[in-house]
Motif scaffolding. Structure first.
Motif, PDB file in Angstrom:
ATOM      1  N   SER A  61       7.751  52.409 -10.322  1.00 20.84           N
ATOM      2  CA  SER A  61       8.078  53.446  -9.347  1.00 20.84           C
ATOM      3  C   SER A  61       7.239  53.288  -8.096  1.00 20.84           C
ATOM      4  O   SER A  61       6.071  52.933  -8.147  1.00 20.84           O
ATOM      5  N   PHE A  65      12.065  56.041  -7.818  1.00 18.92           N
ATOM      6  CA  PHE A  65      12.088  56.662  -9.130  1.00 18.92           C
ATOM      7  C   PHE A  65      11.032  57.756  -9.168  1.00 18.92           C
ATOM      8  O   PHE A  65      10.230  57.883  -8.261  1.00 18.92           O
ATOM      9  N   ALA A  66      11.010  58.495 -10.256  1.00 18.04           N
ATOM     10  CA  ALA A  66       9.968  59.500 -10.437  1.00 18.04           C
ATOM     11  C   ALA A  66       8.616  58.808 -10.589  1.00 18.04           C
ATOM     12  O   ALA A  66       8.532  57.671 -11.061  1.00 18.04           O
ATOM     13  N   GLY A  68       5.376  57.324 -11.925  1.00 21.86           N
ATOM     14  CA  GLY A  68       5.009  56.841 -13.250  1.00 21.86           C
ATOM     15  C   GLY A  68       6.113  56.137 -14.002  1.00 21.86           C
ATOM     16  O   GLY A  68       5.898  55.682 -15.118  1.00 21.86           O
ATOM     17  N   ASP A  69       7.305  56.014 -13.425  1.00 24.81           N
ATOM     18  CA  ASP A  69       8.413  55.371 -14.130  1.00 24.81           C
ATOM     19  C   ASP A  69       8.298  53.861 -14.121  1.00 24.81           C
ATOM     20  O   ASP A  69       7.915  53.248 -13.118  1.00 24.81           O
ATOM     21  N   TRP A  78      13.639  52.695 -19.849  1.00 24.08           N
ATOM     22  CA  TRP A  78      12.570  53.175 -18.978  1.00 24.08           C
ATOM     23  C   TRP A  78      11.560  53.980 -19.779  1.00 24.08           C
ATOM     24  O   TRP A  78      11.858  54.521 -20.845  1.00 24.08           O
ATOM     25  N   ASN A  80       7.919  56.628 -18.859  1.00 22.90           N
ATOM     26  CA  ASN A  80       7.143  57.290 -17.831  1.00 22.90           C
ATOM     27  C   ASN A  80       5.697  57.379 -18.311  1.00 22.90           C
ATOM     28  O   ASN A  80       5.421  57.896 -19.391  1.00 22.90           O
ATOM     29  N   TYR A  82       3.349  59.203 -17.378  1.00 21.33           N
ATOM     30  CA  TYR A  82       2.759  60.545 -17.395  1.00 21.33           C
ATOM     31  C   TYR A  82       3.127  61.304 -18.670  1.00 21.33           C
ATOM     32  O   TYR A  82       2.686  62.422 -18.869  1.00 21.33           O
ATOM     33  N   GLU A  83       3.944  60.711 -19.535  1.00 21.82           N
ATOM     34  CA  GLU A  83       4.326  61.364 -20.784  1.00 21.82           C
ATOM     35  C   GLU A  83       3.329  60.996 -21.879  1.00 21.82           C
ATOM     36  O   GLU A  83       3.147  59.808 -22.185  1.00 21.82           O
ATOM     37  N   THR A  86       4.427  58.497 -24.613  1.00 22.35           N
ATOM     38  CA  THR A  86       4.493  57.109 -24.138  1.00 22.35           C
ATOM     39  C   THR A  86       3.108  56.494 -24.133  1.00 22.35           C
ATOM     40  O   THR A  86       2.896  55.378 -24.616  1.00 22.35           O
TER      41      THR A  86
END
Length: 130
Positions: A61, A65-66, A68-69, A78, A80, A82-83, A86
């Protein structure tokens, strides 16, 4: 876009891990980077850094994209960064690299092989009919 540089906490067993995501943008997209940095809380904090850079069929990203993607283009998979789920899966997969370099304070690795490891679907068990 405002950058989210917050330090986050994740408890794994008896260890509390601190983690952050940093984005380095550049005018040329090929020079952009996303870095996921993890280290255990407490003294002697060794760092594990997973670096995600654009590559063939790999996108990080920047503004499309958002935040952190990460995207693998052929199959549109994909993640992220920030999750927490993940990050936990990436930590579980990449943490053994710290043991392979016991004297290094910072272990910096290409993150894409770990992306592939945690997103590879396990084949379904064959079904039998009677």
């Amino acid at each position: 876009m405002k950058e989210n540089r917050r330090l986050r906490r994740m408890v794994v067993g008896d260890t509390t891990w601190l983690w952050t995501v940093r984005r380095r943008s550049h005018r040329a997209h090929g020079h952009c980077r996303l870095k996921l940095t993890l280290y255990p809380e407490g003294p002697g904090r060794r760092r594990l850094v997973l670096v995600f850079a654009p590559a063939e069929n790999r996108v990080v990203s920047s503004c499309y994209f958002a935040a952190g993607d990460l995207v693998r283009l052929p199959d549109h998979t994909w993640l992220n960064l920030y999750e927490p789920a993940t990050v936990r899966r990436l930590l579980d997969t990449a943490a053994p690299a710290l043991d392979r370099s016991p004297s290094a304070h910072t272990v910096e690795l290409d993150g894409w092989p770990y992306f592939d490891t945690i997103t590879t679907a396990t084949p379904a068990a064959p079904t039998t009919t009677a």
